[in-house]
Enzyme design. Structure first.
Site, PDB file in Angstrom:
ATOM      1  N   GLY A   1       5.456  -7.281  -1.764  1.00 56.99           N
ATOM      2  CA  GLY A   1       4.807  -7.963  -3.158  1.00 56.99           C
ATOM      3  C   GLY A   1       5.660  -8.327  -4.675  1.00 56.99           C
ATOM      4  O   GLY A   1       5.067  -8.525  -5.777  1.00 56.99           O
TER       5      GLY A   1
ATOM      6  N   GLY B   1       4.570 -11.363  -7.131  1.00 62.34           N
ATOM      7  CA  GLY B   1       3.600 -10.714  -8.034  1.00 62.34           C
ATOM      8  C   GLY B   1       3.010 -10.436  -9.213  1.00 62.34           C
ATOM      9  O   GLY B   1       4.553 -10.320  -9.408  1.00 62.34           O
ATOM     10  N   GLN B   2       2.998 -10.926  -9.855  1.00 64.22           N
ATOM     11  CA  GLN B   2       2.326 -10.601 -11.281  1.00 64.22           C
ATOM     12  C   GLN B   2       3.136  -9.223 -11.525  1.00 64.22           C
ATOM     13  O   GLN B   2       4.419  -9.075 -12.314  1.00 64.22           O
ATOM     14  CB  GLN B   2       1.068  -9.987 -11.823  1.00 64.22           C
ATOM     15  CG  GLN B   2       0.883  -9.712 -13.371  1.00 64.22           C
ATOM     16  CD  GLN B   2      -0.440  -9.163 -14.132  1.00 64.22           C
ATOM     17  OE1 GLN B   2      -1.079  -8.928 -13.429  1.00 64.22           O
ATOM     18  NE2 GLN B   2      -0.511  -9.942 -15.202  1.00 64.22           N
TER      19      GLN B   2
ATOM     20  N   ASP C   1       6.002  -8.867   5.334  1.00 63.12           N
ATOM     21  CA  ASP C   1       4.549  -8.812   5.264  1.00 63.12           C
ATOM     22  C   ASP C   1       4.433  -7.744   5.453  1.00 63.12           C
ATOM     23  O   ASP C   1       4.116  -6.707   6.963  1.00 63.12           O
ATOM     24  CB  ASP C   1       3.971  -9.925   6.372  1.00 63.12           C
ATOM     25  CG  ASP C   1       2.731  -9.917   6.750  1.00 63.12           C
ATOM     26  OD1 ASP C   1       2.144 -11.070   7.033  1.00 63.12           O
ATOM     27  OD2 ASP C   1       1.779  -9.283   5.977  1.00 63.12           O
TER      28      ASP C   1
ATOM     29  N   TYR D   1     -12.386  -5.641  -2.650  1.00 57.68           N
ATOM     30  CA  TYR D   1     -11.425  -4.951  -3.777  1.00 57.68           C
ATOM     31  C   TYR D   1     -10.865  -3.316  -4.271  1.00 57.68           C
ATOM     32  O   TYR D   1     -10.385  -2.198  -2.990  1.00 57.68           O
ATOM     33  CB  TYR D   1     -10.885  -5.874  -4.919  1.00 57.68           C
ATOM     34  CG  TYR D   1      -9.620  -5.212  -5.824  1.00 57.68           C
ATOM     35  CD1 TYR D   1     -10.118  -4.396  -6.830  1.00 57.68           C
ATOM     36  CD2 TYR D   1      -8.484  -5.545  -5.328  1.00 57.68           C
ATOM     37  CE1 TYR D   1      -8.338  -4.109  -7.682  1.00 57.68           C
ATOM     38  CE2 TYR D   1      -7.443  -5.333  -6.138  1.00 57.68           C
ATOM     39  CZ  TYR D   1      -7.304  -4.509  -7.337  1.00 57.68           C
ATOM     40  OH  TYR D   1      -6.146  -3.961  -7.831  1.00 57.68           O
TER      41      TYR D   1
ATOM     42  N   LYS E   1      -9.129  -0.269  -2.050  1.00 62.45           N
ATOM     43  CA  LYS E   1      -8.341   0.858  -3.081  1.00 62.45           C
ATOM     44  C   LYS E   1      -8.191   2.148  -2.897  1.00 62.45           C
ATOM     45  O   LYS E   1      -7.842   2.709  -3.138  1.00 62.45           O
ATOM     46  CB  LYS E   1      -8.721   0.731  -4.393  1.00 62.45           C
ATOM     47  CG  LYS E   1      -8.189  -0.921  -4.931  1.00 62.45           C
ATOM     48  CD  LYS E   1      -6.449  -1.397  -4.846  1.00 62.45           C
ATOM     49  CE  LYS E   1      -5.887  -2.401  -4.925  1.00 62.45           C
ATOM     50  NZ  LYS E   1      -4.164  -2.173  -4.665  1.00 62.45           N
TER      51      LYS E   1
ATOM     52  N   ILE F   1      -3.372  -5.439 -16.251  1.00 66.82           N
ATOM     53  CA  ILE F   1      -2.271  -5.905 -16.812  1.00 66.82           C
ATOM     54  C   ILE F   1      -2.177  -6.529 -17.569  1.00 66.82           C
ATOM     55  O   ILE F   1      -2.502  -7.942 -16.767  1.00 66.82           O
ATOM     56  CB  ILE F   1      -1.086  -5.223 -15.943  1.00 66.82           C
ATOM     57  CG1 ILE F   1      -1.791  -3.753 -15.288  1.00 66.82           C
ATOM     58  CG2 ILE F   1       0.597  -5.572 -15.761  1.00 66.82           C
ATOM     59  CD1 ILE F   1      -0.719  -3.363 -13.808  1.00 66.82           C
TER      60      ILE F   1
END
Ligand code: VAH
Length: 319
Positions: free
Chosen positions: A8, A11-12, A53, A142, A146, A172
């Site tokens: 990832g 991503g951000q 992936d 989500y 988690k 974030i």
């Protein structure tokens, strides 16, 4: 020297964490894993790049063996609001993907970083000074992924000795990669709109307090935790960490100090509001502070100033 795989990496968090890890460990020691979205030129030209992936365990094995990986930062996830639109995909990436990473880590003796979230808490969790150890019954997909990831990661540490460590990240805020589909995205969008249009329509209502953190602190938190002395860790998955707590009114007032003409109104998004209402107002992060020296550098004032300066340059718009 460590050999690190970031899953990832576009991503951000991943896009900035990859560059920070390359700075600290050397470009060739940090493999940027990406699935579909093409990495930036900076990412692509500064070190090894591999299509990875998390739901493809054979491919994961291949890359870990090819680069003799000893540390995996698994940042692959669908964020909270998107996960409510695509719950099955969120489970696949957020749970099957995490399981694959833990299995590969078990077979190849890799340490694993797991990014949990304030989303791992739910409506029955104490929302003020949310304890490190408390009830976790989230009612979002989500959040379910988690909590499952936290439990799986702790199980793999206890049962197989895998060095798993994680953080419960708050919202974030960053100025490099736009966040995609999160409940806390408003705290990034507001800066772009304030500079572009001097106005913003907020999708969360006034009074919605959430934990937040500026990206430089988020990067330090992940790296410092993974470098911490394991003998000092009483917890592993996952540590509460926060730097500030504010609602839309507070961040709007801080922006107004720099852009006096800025105005904000509200058009609450029912999905995001329902999610945010089940998340803490402010977490207690004393365990992170005591066990591995967590100590954020940015509060709202410094973050706002830095975000406006950086985004103004990025957009080429004075404010
Ligand atoms: C989201 N930005 O809003 C993410 C994050 C704590 C929030 O997990 O889904």
């Amino acid at each position: 020297m460590k050999n690190i795989l970031i899953i990832g990496s576009v991503g951000q968090i991943g896009s900035e964490l990859t560059m920070e890890l390359r700075k600290r460990y050397g470009n060739d020691h940090v493999v940027a894993g990406f699935r579909k979205t093409q990495p930036s030129e900076e990412l692509a030209n500064s070190g090894p790049l591999e299509r990875v992936d998390a739901t493809d365990v054979e491919r994961l094995n291949e890359v870990v063996k090819k680069y003799n990986i000893d540390t995996i930062y698994n940042l692959a996830a669908l964020l909270s609001a998107v996960a409510e639109e695509k719950p099955q995909a969120a489970w696949n990436v957020g749970v099957n993907g995490v399981f694959n990473v833990l299995e590969v880590a078990r077979e190849h003796n890799c340490a694993v970083f797991f990014p949990s979230s304030i989303g791992a808490f739910g409506p029955t969790t104490p929302l003020d000074n949310t304890p490190q150890d408390t009830i976790q019954r989230p009612n979002t997909m989500y959040g379910v992924t988690k909590v499952t990831g936290e439990l799986l990661s702790d199980y793999y540490h206890k049962r197989f000795g895998v060095d798993t460590r994680g953080l419960r990240y708050p919202g974030i805020i960053s100025n490099v990669t736009l966040p995609g589909g999160g409940t806390t995205d408003y705290a990034v969008e507001i800066f772009y709109e304030a500079i572009r249009n001097k106005k913003y329509t907020c999708p969360l209502p006034a009074g919605t307090f959430l934990d937040m953190m500026y990206m430089p602190d988020a990067l330090d938190a992940a790296i410092d935790l993974m470098e911490a002395d394991p003998s000092k860790l009483k917890h592993r998955n996952a540590f509460n960490v926060t730097a500030m707590s504010f609602d839309p009114e507070i961040i709007s007032a801080e922006i107004k100090k720099h852009i006096p003409g800025f105005v904000m109104d509200y058009d609450p998004d029912p999905v995001k509001k329902a999610i945010a209402d089940t998340w803490p107002n402010k977490m207690d992060d004393s365990c992170a502070r005591e066990e591995w020296g967590w100590n954020p550098k940015y509060e709202l004032e410094e973050m706002t100033k830095d975000m406006l300066e950086k985004i103004s340059i990025k957009l080429g718009i004075e404010y």
